[in-house]
Design a protein around this motif. Sequence first.
Motif, short mmCIF file in Angstrom:
data_model
loop_
_atom_site.label_atom_id
_atom_site.label_comp_id
_atom_site.label_asym_id
_atom_site.label_seq_id
_atom_site.Cartn_x
_atom_site.Cartn_y
_atom_site.Cartn_z
N SER A 141 10.16 39.36 -13.11
CA SER A 141 9.22 39.50 -14.17
C SER A 141 9.46 40.74 -15.15
O SER A 141 9.24 40.61 -16.23
N SER B 286 10.94 40.20 -19.26
CA SER B 286 9.86 40.55 -20.24
C SER B 286 10.59 41.44 -21.11
O SER B 286 10.28 41.43 -22.53
N ASP C 133 2.65 40.52 -14.93
CA ASP C 133 2.46 41.27 -16.32
C ASP C 133 3.21 42.57 -16.49
O ASP C 133 3.22 43.44 -15.41
#
Length: 403
Positions: free
Chosen positions: A187, A191, A3
């Motif tokens: 990641s 994003s 995340d």
Amino acid sequence: MIDLKKIQEARSRIKPVVENNPLSFAPRLSNEVGTQIYLKKENLQVIGAFKIRGAFNKIASMSKEDRKNGVIASSAGNHAQGVAYSASYFSIPAVIVMPEATPLLKVLATKKYGAEVILAGDNYDEAYAYALKLAQEKKLHFIHPFADDEVMAGQGSIALEMIEEEPDVNIVFVPIGGGGLIGGIASAYKSLKPEVKIIGVTAKGAPAMRDSFKNKSIQKVDSVRTIADGIAVRDVNEKNYRYICEGVDDIVEVDDEEIASAVLYLLENQKLVVEGAGASGVAAVLHKKIELRPTDKVAIILSGGNIDVTMLNLIIEKGLIKSDRKMKFKVILVDKPGSLQKLTDILTQVGVNIVQIDYDRVSTSLDYGDASVTMALETKGRDHKEEIRLKLLEYGYKFNEIF
């Protein structure tokens, strides 16, 4: 994948220990490959590698209760130093299990930060198994070198810096061992800038992750062998494999010769000491593992600089021979006064600097009255080497070159 918020939190958490090393334009390398190349010099971090990011973030995010007994890690070297340094920062004990063949430089550096070092196993995976066993026995908190979201979030902070520093980068080369570094970087990029291509680089002698990526299923190998000890990982972790499949566009491989040439290239042309794993991205670019366009803006992660001095010397010596700046040969002379001087006088005619001579007259393979002479010469390129060969043949010398 990781995340984005977790990566942003990690970046704030690790600020006290991370050096600010902005992306640097590499003009010589750019000219060499015909596109714009930027280097992210993680070899200049306080422990000489990017691993300080993930290790520190993991320990900083742990509760005091989890920290109190201490931590343990398995590592080929850089994660070891990251955990040892971070444990010292938080004043907690650390035990590091390293493969028995780990370069002495990395062992001593880890001990310097106050960690207890245990050498066990022939490779990372065997050291990892021993560390897990020890963690249970001593109730220590195990810090995984790559299969941990907090560790990967710390590594992903590199991407946040790169995006701010050079937002127009469109291709990023990242070394792959266990996959923690590329998992974090991919990641963050996917994003924030999903159009950027993330290219992983593995060593030919440690092919499991690339084979798994290409075959779309986890592949196993029996052993690993590469000079790039920082990416010499045998087994594929399922979590990291999944993250790589989600965020990585391609994986290429480089062999040890290509890695060694990149280490030497960075030393000579960028004045940077980089270990084999750290140089793998440059090796991929120099040896054209993917096609680059003149309009591309490419970033390469130099993941670490903790190369063993003995290995560096070997790379330099072999590199000088391969680039025709050094020549070694063996010749049989009559063992009498003046024979050696006659040979050196001939070499003087072609402007040779002799840097080493070995004179052997007692070997049982020699005829009585003969001597074997081995010479190392400094040379000025391929044409100069050929001139030396022709001159020796002109004077009747039979010689064998040593490569």
